[in-house]
Design an enzyme around this catalytic site. Sequence first.
Site, PDB file in Angstrom:
ATOM      1  N   ASP A  46      18.749  44.777  21.948  1.00  0.00           N
ATOM      2  CA  ASP A  46      17.682  45.716  22.123  1.00  0.00           C
ATOM      3  C   ASP A  46      16.859  45.137  23.368  1.00  0.00           C
ATOM      4  O   ASP A  46      16.951  43.912  23.737  1.00  0.00           O
ATOM      5  CB  ASP A  46      16.935  46.066  21.118  1.00  0.00           C
TER       6      ASP A  46
HETATM    7  C1  BGC Z   1      14.332  50.488  21.966  1.00  0.00           C
HETATM    8  C2  BGC Z   1      15.893  51.129  22.031  1.00  0.00           C
HETATM    9  C3  BGC Z   1      15.994  51.686  23.386  1.00  0.00           C
HETATM   10  C4  BGC Z   1      15.699  50.536  24.527  1.00  0.00           C
HETATM   11  C5  BGC Z   1      16.036  51.152  25.990  1.00  0.00           C
HETATM   12  C6  BGC Z   1      14.006  49.962  23.018  1.00  0.00           C
HETATM   13  O1  BGC Z   1      12.515  49.375  23.199  1.00  0.00           O
HETATM   14  O2  BGC Z   1      14.086  50.003  20.803  1.00  0.00           O
HETATM   15  O3  BGC Z   1      16.050  51.939  21.109  1.00  0.00           O
HETATM   16  O4  BGC Z   1      17.254  52.197  23.403  1.00  0.00           O
HETATM   17  O5  BGC Z   1      14.388  50.489  24.369  1.00  0.00           O
HETATM   18  O6  BGC Z   1      15.333  52.151  26.317  1.00  0.00           O
END
Ligand code: BGC
Length: 740
Positions: free
Chosen positions: A282
């Site tokens: 993530d």
């Molecule tokens: C989120 C993810 C997301 C990623 C990219 C993160 O902060 O937890 O779910 O896909 O950002 O935007």
Amino acid sequence: MRRYLPLALILVLPFSSALAQDKKIEKKVDSVLKLMTLDEKIGQLNQYTGDRDATGPITNNPNKLKDIRDGKLGSMLNVRGAKETREVQEVAMQSRMKIPLIFGLDVIHGYRVTFPIPLAEAASWDLEAMENGARVAARETAASGVHWTFAPMVDIARDPRWGRVMEGAGEDTYLGSKIAFARVKGFQGKGLGNLDAIMACAKHFAAYGAAIAGRDYNAVDMSEHTLWETYLPPFKAAVDAGAATFMNSFNTLNGIPATGSSYLQRDILKGQWKYTGFVVSDWGSIGEMIAHGYAKDKAEAAELAIKAGSDMDMESRSYLPGLAKLVADKKVSVSLIDDAVRRILRKKFELGLFDDPYRFSNEARQEKELNAPENRKAALSMAEKSIVLLKNENQILPLSKSLKKIAVIGPLGKSEKDMQGFWSIAWENDKLVSLYEGLKNKVGDKTELLYAKGCEISDSSKTGFAEAVQVAKQADVIVMAVGETLDMSGEAKSRANIHIPGVQEDLIKAIQATGKPVVVLVMAGRPLIFNWTADHVPAIMYTWWLGSEAGNAMANVLFGDYNPGGKLPMTFPRDEGQIPLYYNYLSTGRPAKNDKDTRYRSAYLDMPNSPKFAFGYGLSYTTFDYSGLTLSKTQITANDKISVSFTLKNTGKYAGEEVVQLYLQDKFASVVRPVKELKDFQKVMLKAGESKTINFTIDKEKLSFYNQQLKWVAEAGDFKLMIGTASNDIKLEKDFTLVN
Ligand code: BGC
């Protein structure tokens, strides 16, 4: 002369040709890998954001394009559009190895056309419609040069304080697993390589939805049993559906950051489940292991993450500077890096990017797909299906089309932007239909529409009430639009107080006091608390955030052009103090018989145990009768099946859909079982007066659970079968026995 293939060969062919295809790709992957330097390999594991940052801090790196040219990047997120992706891909083609980039984006509930938020869609219990919603999003996304969505989020969520409940399928493992499967299928269509298919990403692995106290990014502490039984199955369903990628999660699980957990990523995902896709971290989660106090610096974070099976580093910039030295110091083996690179290259081949890196960046196709009227139609239909009718006393709804004056009151009555909900893609000149506009489209000039805002969402001031009451007094019916703005549920949008914000419920009281018929529409990203409204207002619909066609969908339902059939995918508590509150809780030694039974019982002294609205609950404009439950057998062995049937009759005046729900209780087992568990459901359409025989089958799989050794077993014993219209409204039940 014609030649016919023997049937056995025909059946075997698709499988063996898939295998041959896999082998071909493996060969190609190997041939590329052989030519790569260590730095180029590490580059493939690195992902930067483009300039359209969605969630993280904007890292203004003037060297991004240079890094691509130098082969230091495998993927980018937040780059979109046929032109923009082509331009960036052209830079990748200037690198020594000319390995194409993968472009990823959070396409969570629609790309150009916004669909209802995922939690709302889950309320439809309509798997086909949800698959189709993901299909539409995939077509639009793929035509815009983007190969990969960071969806579906398949985290089970039992805590409505957690803002990300809006992004998932709610609290139930069975429903959540079915939806996970459908959404992955929807995004990936007939398979990677097709021009309308994008890679899905099952996230967040794992247990992110169980953050302590519903506070986003917080620690998760849970038993292995609960992990396996409740939180992992939707991820397994995503694997079974062929999800191309996984994303790990920000949280720690029992003291270990998920990003650094080889138990989750290596033992379970890539080991036990034999997963061949890749895992992206993530955003920044590899680097965040330092803040967790698990790694002392980025180098150690990189070492822990790659060893644990995190293949791609999203924006923490740990792999790029760190891995080369770790290899030189013999802390990380090249074979570990090769495995991660292989997984990523495999997907690039499957997508066809080595044949043509620009194949998705096609402006003509983009133009056509983003303006396809059928995409909006699909969003409208999904929005209608997502609405849950919570209350309809004296059949106030549907509204008559010959009303003279309707008043729209409340802070969301004319809002367009909030209909979009969190996690939507921003567009200039976007067209979102507000409630007011939807009603206007419906009634034309025949009915006068009045409007007053009354208050803002989080106001403490009641100065707008007097005007709202004046407007209400002139109308035949008042439709109120209350709830949350789009930034109140979503990532990092946890709330300790989930009552309807501000003075909105006071506004409802003031309008209800006029004595006029009131219909309240609650628009939100999570279950909210509104006890006074629930007890006093005759008609209530939960409309969540419904997307581009929100207002039209609400108008169709209000006037009965669409008969609502949604059912809650999450429990609605009476008070934050009851959270976590879910229907499939474990039996206790001192169960309360009812809401008044509190003496030395597992109960509260100051509040009932029961929710305000239960999981699976939702009304229709028509009524359904359940009768004649029969079981083909009441005693079976593990190899047997029971055929269950009963009659469902539409006893009302309208055609309508009912979601019939099958729950089971394993009465005695070697591990204490929930009081009931959803094990099957069907969405059935019946004309007014029509009856239908509904059939289900009970097999060993439905009777199985994880025992103390975490083995999936069905134990001999007694079971209760329950058929109902909601988890707390069981209409038919019968016992049966599983014998050895
Ligand atoms: C989120 C993810 C997301 C990623 C990219 C993160 O902060 O937890 O779910 O896909 O950002 O935007």
